[in-house]
Design a protein around this motif. Structure first.
Motif, PDB file in Angstrom:
ATOM      1  N   PHE A 159     -61.726  18.488  86.475  1.00  0.00           N
ATOM      2  CA  PHE A 159     -60.395  17.993  85.510  1.00  0.00           C
ATOM      3  C   PHE A 159     -59.697  19.191  85.070  1.00  0.00           C
ATOM      4  N   GLY A 160     -59.363  20.532  85.757  1.00  0.00           N
ATOM      5  CA  GLY A 160     -58.493  21.814  86.091  1.00  0.00           C
ATOM      6  C   GLY A 160     -57.099  21.308  86.605  1.00  0.00           C
ATOM      7  N   TYR A 161     -56.388  21.564  85.935  1.00  0.00           N
ATOM      8  CA  TYR A 161     -55.266  21.691  86.845  1.00  0.00           C
ATOM      9  C   TYR A 161     -54.501  22.775  85.923  1.00  0.00           C
ATOM     10  N   ASP A 162     -53.508  23.637  86.397  1.00  0.00           N
ATOM     11  CA  ASP A 162     -51.820  24.123  86.376  1.00  0.00           C
ATOM     12  C   ASP A 162     -52.931  25.612  84.921  1.00  0.00           C
ATOM     13  N   GLY A 163     -54.139  25.996  85.665  1.00  0.00           N
ATOM     14  CA  GLY A 163     -55.319  26.962  85.119  1.00  0.00           C
ATOM     15  C   GLY A 163     -55.436  26.727  83.995  1.00  0.00           C
ATOM     16  N   LYS A 164     -55.657  25.364  83.372  1.00  0.00           N
ATOM     17  CA  LYS A 164     -56.595  24.925  82.408  1.00  0.00           C
ATOM     18  C   LYS A 164     -58.148  24.692  82.424  1.00  0.00           C
ATOM     19  N   GLY A 165     -59.011  25.104  81.020  1.00  0.00           N
ATOM     20  CA  GLY A 165     -60.337  25.535  81.748  1.00  0.00           C
ATOM     21  C   GLY A 165     -60.634  25.935  82.426  1.00  0.00           C
ATOM     22  N   GLN A 166     -59.752  27.559  82.715  1.00  0.00           N
ATOM     23  CA  GLN A 166     -60.383  28.064  83.795  1.00  0.00           C
ATOM     24  C   GLN A 166     -59.971  30.090  81.987  1.00  0.00           C
ATOM     25  N   VAL A 167     -60.985  30.900  82.420  1.00  0.00           N
ATOM     26  CA  VAL A 167     -61.578  32.396  81.850  1.00  0.00           C
ATOM     27  C   VAL A 167     -61.985  33.602  82.529  1.00  0.00           C
ATOM     28  N   VAL A 217     -46.938  28.298 102.980  1.00  0.00           N
ATOM     29  CA  VAL A 217     -45.078  28.860 101.854  1.00  0.00           C
ATOM     30  C   VAL A 217     -46.215  30.163 101.073  1.00  0.00           C
ATOM     31  N   GLU A 218     -45.127  30.358 100.058  1.00  0.00           N
ATOM     32  CA  GLU A 218     -46.086  32.020  99.231  1.00  0.00           C
ATOM     33  C   GLU A 218     -46.166  30.942  98.232  1.00  0.00           C
ATOM     34  N   ASN A 219     -47.121  31.186  97.399  1.00  0.00           N
ATOM     35  CA  ASN A 219     -46.137  30.382  95.919  1.00  0.00           C
ATOM     36  C   ASN A 219     -46.507  31.819  94.381  1.00  0.00           C
ATOM     37  N   GLN A 220     -45.796  31.437  94.080  1.00  0.00           N
ATOM     38  CA  GLN A 220     -45.783  32.712  92.592  1.00  0.00           C
ATOM     39  C   GLN A 220     -46.375  32.428  91.416  1.00  0.00           C
ATOM     40  N   HIS A 221     -47.427  32.512  90.863  1.00  0.00           N
ATOM     41  CA  HIS A 221     -48.019  31.922  89.648  1.00  0.00           C
ATOM     42  C   HIS A 221     -47.394  32.649  88.954  1.00  0.00           C
ATOM     43  N   ARG A 222     -47.048  31.976  87.380  1.00  0.00           N
ATOM     44  CA  ARG A 222     -46.598  32.502  86.162  1.00  0.00           C
ATOM     45  C   ARG A 222     -47.631  31.967  84.766  1.00  0.00           C
ATOM     46  N   HIS A 223     -48.081  32.138  84.142  1.00  0.00           N
ATOM     47  CA  HIS A 223     -49.637  31.875  83.218  1.00  0.00           C
ATOM     48  C   HIS A 223     -49.972  30.421  83.586  1.00  0.00           C
ATOM     49  N   HIS A 224     -50.291  31.162  84.907  1.00  0.00           N
ATOM     50  CA  HIS A 224     -51.458  29.858  85.736  1.00  0.00           C
ATOM     51  C   HIS A 224     -50.025  28.817  86.257  1.00  0.00           C
ATOM     52  N   ILE A 225     -49.697  28.549  85.701  1.00  0.00           N
ATOM     53  CA  ILE A 225     -48.625  27.523  86.670  1.00  0.00           C
ATOM     54  C   ILE A 225     -48.208  27.974  87.920  1.00  0.00           C
ATOM     55  N   LEU A 226     -47.343  26.679  88.571  1.00  0.00           N
ATOM     56  CA  LEU A 226     -46.512  27.940  89.980  1.00  0.00           C
ATOM     57  C   LEU A 226     -45.282  27.527  88.686  1.00  0.00           C
ATOM     58  N   ASP A 227     -44.322  29.009  89.467  1.00  0.00           N
ATOM     59  CA  ASP A 227     -43.450  29.342  88.603  1.00  0.00           C
ATOM     60  C   ASP A 227     -42.162  28.948  89.831  1.00  0.00           C
ATOM     61  N   THR A 228     -42.568  30.262  92.057  1.00  0.00           N
ATOM     62  CA  THR A 228     -41.800  29.667  92.722  1.00  0.00           C
ATOM     63  C   THR A 228     -43.231  29.759  93.608  1.00  0.00           C
ATOM     64  N   LYS A 321     -37.776  26.626  93.381  1.00  0.00           N
ATOM     65  CA  LYS A 321     -38.011  26.872  91.759  1.00  0.00           C
ATOM     66  C   LYS A 321     -38.570  26.188  90.545  1.00  0.00           C
ATOM     67  N   ASN A 322     -39.767  25.811  89.506  1.00  0.00           N
ATOM     68  CA  ASN A 322     -40.140  24.466  89.071  1.00  0.00           C
ATOM     69  C   ASN A 322     -39.701  25.140  87.875  1.00  0.00           C
ATOM     70  N   LEU A 323     -38.949  24.281  87.272  1.00  0.00           N
ATOM     71  CA  LEU A 323     -37.991  24.012  86.161  1.00  0.00           C
ATOM     72  C   LEU A 323     -38.918  24.253  84.647  1.00  0.00           C
ATOM     73  N   LEU A 324     -39.299  24.149  83.802  1.00  0.00           N
ATOM     74  CA  LEU A 324     -40.986  24.373  82.770  1.00  0.00           C
ATOM     75  C   LEU A 324     -40.263  24.422  81.655  1.00  0.00           C
ATOM     76  N   GLY A 325     -40.465  23.321  80.567  1.00  0.00           N
ATOM     77  CA  GLY A 325     -39.858  23.201  79.568  1.00  0.00           C
ATOM     78  C   GLY A 325     -38.460  23.161  79.283  1.00  0.00           C
ATOM     79  N   ASP A 326     -37.839  24.490  78.203  1.00  0.00           N
ATOM     80  CA  ASP A 326     -36.453  24.479  78.372  1.00  0.00           C
ATOM     81  C   ASP A 326     -35.661  25.720  79.532  1.00  0.00           C
ATOM     82  N   ASP A 327     -35.958  25.911  80.824  1.00  0.00           N
ATOM     83  CA  ASP A 327     -35.639  25.780  81.932  1.00  0.00           C
ATOM     84  C   ASP A 327     -34.526  25.102  82.277  1.00  0.00           C
TER      85      ASP A 327
END
Ligand code: ATP
Ligand code: MG
Length: 367
Positions: A159-167, A217-228, A321-327
């Motif tokens: 059940f991990g996604y977007d970096g949840k459950g990771q340390v 393709v190349e993936n850049q993450h921010r705060h464990h979520i795909l950004d670009t 580019k993902n549009l996250l939250g207020d983006d």
């Protein structure tokens, strides 16, 4: 043939048929839109009212993923079953597969639902991954950390996604708090990969075993979520070939029918290690909607329905580019930008980190 379940004889589901999709998020929404263009109807099954996919689908069943009666009614109402969300219980997928062609097969979901099973499978078919160990309880953690060395990453097995459950465990990290922060009963500990970049390959495999894949393709993450996502990845031809060969090998060995996102690390030495698999359309494949002859969503529908696969050729380079939250509040500005294609998922509430949409910026193809 994918016929490892009673209901699946490798049959073709021609246009006009109804595709059942488990999961109601943006992946289901974009899949349903691609299906509609090919003359199919989609029936979404998900636990929430008003899900993004329901807005564009012919029908929705709102029920829990473990409601076997609702699943049976759903299966009887569709011609083929697929998933945009892979964390569906095994009883559910087995129930569906007994009644209708279910693609990918329950076995594929079972393998990819749990990180330990997934990595053991990859190891068994000689696909390189980072070094990892199973950690079955809190007391076993110090020894595992000792064995792999720091830094390393503790992840919940399921059940991990977007970096949840990771340390991440650094030299100074106190192991006392890590297990609780990971938050699960069973974990995998992975050696930290000091990667040069992260890449992914989206591959489709049809009922006849034919395969088509998109350029790495190349993936850049921010705060464990795909950004670009940058398409194509800025890697050598040799690295691209390595990544493509790995994706083909996995799709074949797992007997995929459908679509598979293969997430990989490129190490500083140029090695390619697989991080994880997603047996469905992948966020890093969204650029294909605007830059390829066949989008990943159309390819997904073609594979699942037993149609000939489409050409994955790209006609443009792209940056997604993902549009996250207020983006998402910048929609007007994006719409006035030449070469930018805006995609919104119709989600009402722009919670922080929530995937609200994406924008793909196109440029002329380089090579
Ligand atoms: N062993 C590792 N070494 C270095 N970085 C890692 C490692 N594992 C994960 N990461 C980083 O964390 C990101 C998310 O990890 P992973 O893909 O395993 O988790 P996830 O929760 O399933 O995420 P998603 O759903 O976004 O794919 C990776 O894309 C990578 O940037
Ligand atoms: Mg991932």
């Amino acid at each position: 043939m994918s016929a490892d379940h009673a209901a699946d004889h490798g049959q073709i589901i021609p246009p006009g048929g109804t595709i059942g999709i488990l999961g109601g998020g943006q992946l289901g929404r974009m899949a349903a839109m691609a299906a509609a263009r090919l003359g199919y109807r989609c029936h979404i099954y998900c636990p929430d009212e008003g899900a993004p996919a329901s807005d564009v689908a012919a029908a929705t069943t709102v029920a829990a993923y473990d409601d076997l009666h609702a699943l049976e009614r759903f299966a009887r109402a569709v011609d083929v079953v697929t998933f945009e969300f892979e964390n569906v219980p095994a009883e559910a997928t087995e129930k569906l597969a007994a009644l209708k062609p279910t693609r990918p097969a329950p076995r594929v979901l079972h393998l990819t639902q749990q990180r330990l099973r997934e990595k053991n499978f990859l190891t068994a078919i000689n696909v390189p991954t980072t070094r990892y160990l199973e950690v079955a309880h809190k007391e076993a953690l110090p020894q595992a950390v000792q064995a792999l060395g720091r830094p390393c990453v503790l992840k919940s097995a399921s059940f991990g996604y977007d970096g949840k459950g990771q340390v991440r465990i650094d030299p100074e990290t106190d192991l006392g708090s890590v297990w609780k922060a990971m938050g699960s009963e069973l974990a995998i500990l992975e050696a930290f990969v000091d990667f040069q970049r992260e890449i992914s390959v989206v591959i489709a495999r049809g009922v006849d075993g034919a395969m088509e894949l998109y350029v790495p393709v190349e993936n850049q993450h921010r705060h464990h979520i795909l950004d670009t996502t940058i398409a194509p990845a800025r890697i050598s031809a040799a690295t691209a070939q390595k990544a493509e060969a790995i994706a083909r090998h996995i799709a074949q060995e797992i007997k995929l029918v459908g679509l598979l996102g293969v997430e990989m690390f490129v190490t500083k030495a140029g090695d390619v290690l697989v991080n994880e698999l997603a047996p469905r359309p992948h966020n890093s494949g969204h650029w294909t909607i605007d830059a390829c002859l066949t989008s990943q969503f159309e390819q997904f529908i073609r594979a699942v329905c037993g149609l000939p696969l489409g050409s994955p050729e790209r006609h443009s380079d792209a940056v997604m580019k993902n549009l996250l939250g207020d983006d998402v509040s910048h929609w007007k500005q994006i719409l006035s930008e030449p070469g930018a294609k805006l995609h919104l998922y119709g989600k009402a509430e722009a919670r922080s980190g929530r995937k609200m949409g994406h924008v793909t910026r196109l440029s002329p193809k380089t090579n």
